[in-house]
Design a protein around this motif. Structure first.
Motif, short mmCIF file in Angstrom:
data_model
loop_
_atom_site.label_atom_id
_atom_site.label_comp_id
_atom_site.label_asym_id
_atom_site.label_seq_id
_atom_site.Cartn_x
_atom_site.Cartn_y
_atom_site.Cartn_z
N ASN A 107 43.32 57.64 68.12
CA ASN A 107 42.80 59.22 67.19
C ASN A 107 44.22 59.59 66.73
OD1 ASN A 107 40.41 60.06 68.39
ND2 ASN A 107 40.89 61.44 69.28
N ALA A 108 45.05 59.63 66.81
CA ALA A 108 46.91 59.31 66.76
C ALA A 108 46.61 58.19 65.44
CB ALA A 108 48.55 59.28 67.32
N LYS A 109 46.10 56.98 65.65
CA LYS A 109 46.46 56.05 64.55
C LYS A 109 45.30 56.14 63.62
CE LYS A 109 48.84 52.65 67.04
NZ LYS A 109 49.29 51.00 67.06
N ASN A 110 44.12 56.54 63.85
CA ASN A 110 42.70 57.14 63.28
C ASN A 110 42.28 55.75 63.33
OD1 ASN A 110 40.72 59.24 62.16
ND2 ASN A 110 41.31 58.98 60.27
N THR A 111 41.66 55.11 64.89
CA THR A 111 41.70 54.01 64.74
C THR A 111 40.18 53.56 65.51
OG1 THR A 111 43.36 52.31 63.68
CG2 THR A 111 42.48 51.46 64.71
N VAL A 112 39.56 52.56 65.95
CA VAL A 112 39.27 52.14 66.82
C VAL A 112 39.00 51.02 66.80
CG1 VAL A 112 36.53 52.57 65.44
CG2 VAL A 112 36.18 53.04 68.07
N TYR A 113 38.54 50.65 68.42
CA TYR A 113 38.78 49.34 68.58
C TYR A 113 37.90 48.67 68.63
CZ TYR A 113 42.96 50.26 67.67
OH TYR A 113 44.54 50.54 67.37
N LEU A 114 36.99 47.17 69.07
CA LEU A 114 36.00 46.61 69.38
C LEU A 114 36.48 45.47 70.69
CD1 LEU A 114 32.97 46.89 70.73
CD2 LEU A 114 32.08 45.50 68.98
N GLN A 115 36.60 45.14 71.51
CA GLN A 115 37.24 43.68 72.71
C GLN A 115 35.97 43.32 73.36
OE1 GLN A 115 40.50 42.39 72.60
NE2 GLN A 115 39.48 40.59 73.64
N MET A 116 36.04 42.25 72.27
CA MET A 116 34.88 41.13 73.07
C MET A 116 35.57 40.61 73.46
SD MET A 116 32.82 41.77 69.09
CE MET A 116 34.31 40.54 67.95
N ASN A 117 35.01 39.94 74.49
CA ASN A 117 35.16 39.32 75.32
C ASN A 117 33.74 38.04 75.87
OD1 ASN A 117 37.96 39.26 75.73
ND2 ASN A 117 37.84 40.72 77.18
N SER A 118 34.15 36.97 76.09
CA SER A 118 32.90 35.91 76.82
C SER A 118 31.75 36.13 75.10
CB SER A 118 32.08 35.83 77.67
OG SER A 118 33.63 36.89 79.20
N LEU A 119 32.44 35.89 74.58
CA LEU A 119 31.47 35.55 72.76
C LEU A 119 30.74 34.37 72.89
CD1 LEU A 119 34.19 36.12 70.40
CD2 LEU A 119 32.12 38.07 71.05
N LYS A 120 29.02 34.43 72.90
CA LYS A 120 28.18 34.21 72.60
C LYS A 120 27.11 33.79 71.23
CE LYS A 120 26.71 36.33 77.25
NZ LYS A 120 24.87 36.55 77.93
N PRO A 121 26.60 32.34 71.12
CA PRO A 121 26.43 32.50 69.71
C PRO A 121 25.29 33.50 69.49
CG PRO A 121 26.89 29.98 70.97
CD PRO A 121 26.83 31.12 72.07
N GLU A 122 24.69 34.04 70.76
CA GLU A 122 23.89 35.07 69.46
C GLU A 122 24.76 35.83 69.14
OE1 GLU A 122 23.77 33.33 72.91
OE2 GLU A 122 23.16 34.58 74.42
N ASP A 123 26.21 36.40 69.82
CA ASP A 123 26.51 37.43 69.26
C ASP A 123 27.15 37.39 68.03
OD1 ASP A 123 28.53 37.30 72.05
OD2 ASP A 123 26.77 38.88 71.22
N THR A 124 26.70 36.06 66.88
CA THR A 124 27.03 36.24 66.03
C THR A 124 26.08 36.82 64.85
OG1 THR A 124 27.74 33.41 66.06
CG2 THR A 124 26.49 34.33 63.59
N ALA A 125 26.79 37.60 63.77
CA ALA A 125 26.13 38.79 63.24
C ALA A 125 28.16 39.43 62.50
CB ALA A 125 25.59 40.02 63.56
N VAL A 126 26.69 40.37 60.89
CA VAL A 126 28.31 41.24 60.92
C VAL A 126 28.01 42.46 61.55
CG1 VAL A 126 28.46 42.16 58.83
CG2 VAL A 126 27.43 40.61 58.17
N TYR A 127 29.94 42.90 61.66
CA TYR A 127 29.57 43.50 62.55
C TYR A 127 30.46 45.44 61.82
CZ TYR A 127 29.43 41.56 67.05
OH TYR A 127 28.69 40.67 67.98
N TYR A 128 30.03 46.29 62.33
CA TYR A 128 30.22 47.49 61.27
C TYR A 128 30.61 48.53 62.19
CZ TYR A 128 26.53 45.38 57.90
OH TYR A 128 26.12 44.22 57.02
N CYS A 129 31.61 49.76 62.21
CA CYS A 129 31.90 50.47 62.48
C CYS A 129 31.52 52.15 61.50
CB CYS A 129 33.69 50.94 62.47
SG CYS A 129 34.34 51.43 61.11
N ALA A 130 30.92 53.28 62.80
CA ALA A 130 30.25 54.36 61.60
C ALA A 130 31.37 55.35 62.23
CB ALA A 130 29.27 54.39 61.93
#
Length: 125
Positions: free
Chosen positions: A74-97
């Motif tokens: 919150n100090a940086k006004n930033t949110v993260y998404l750590q993605m491990n063990s990625l699979k082909p089915e994870d292919t997409a456009v990723y959005y934050c909201a």
């Protein structure tokens, strides 16, 4: 002007990792829940992870549970998404909201009021 800007997407091999960031500007979202969504071609946008304003509560879709981790600074006004063990089915456009004021841990798309422009994640097999 309120802006959410995602970064960190790209091309990665199956089994690899990526870390997405979402930086907010124009106002602080430290009192709002935040979420990550994704949309693959021909599919509806789906929520994959969300986090309460304090970070104490999280939600994960079954498809990413135990592989993805949402966090926020919150100090940086930033949110993260750590993605491990990625699979082909994870292919997409990723959005934050950013969630609507007062929602604790929204998981429906309609409960999010501000959206980023998206970042492409492509996982090759």
């Amino acid at each position: 002007q309120v802006q959410l800007v995602e970064s960190g997407g790209g091309l990665v091999q199956a089994g690899g990792s990526l870390r997405l960031s979402c930086a907010a500007s124009g106002r602080t979202f430290s009192s709002n829940a935040m979420g990550w969504f994704r949309q693959a071609p021909g599919k509806e946008r789906e929520v994959i992870a969300s986090i309460t304003w304090s970070g104490e509560g999280t939600y994960y879709a079954d498809s990413v549970k135990c592989r993805f981790t949402i966090s926020r600074d919150n100090a940086k006004n930033t949110v993260y998404l750590q993605m491990n063990s990625l699979k082909p089915e994870d292919t997409a456009v990723y959005y934050c909201a950013a969630g609507r004021n007062g929602d604790y841990l929204p998981v429906r798309t309609s409960r999010y009021a501000h959206w980023g422009q998206g970042t492409q994640v492509t996982v090759s097999s």
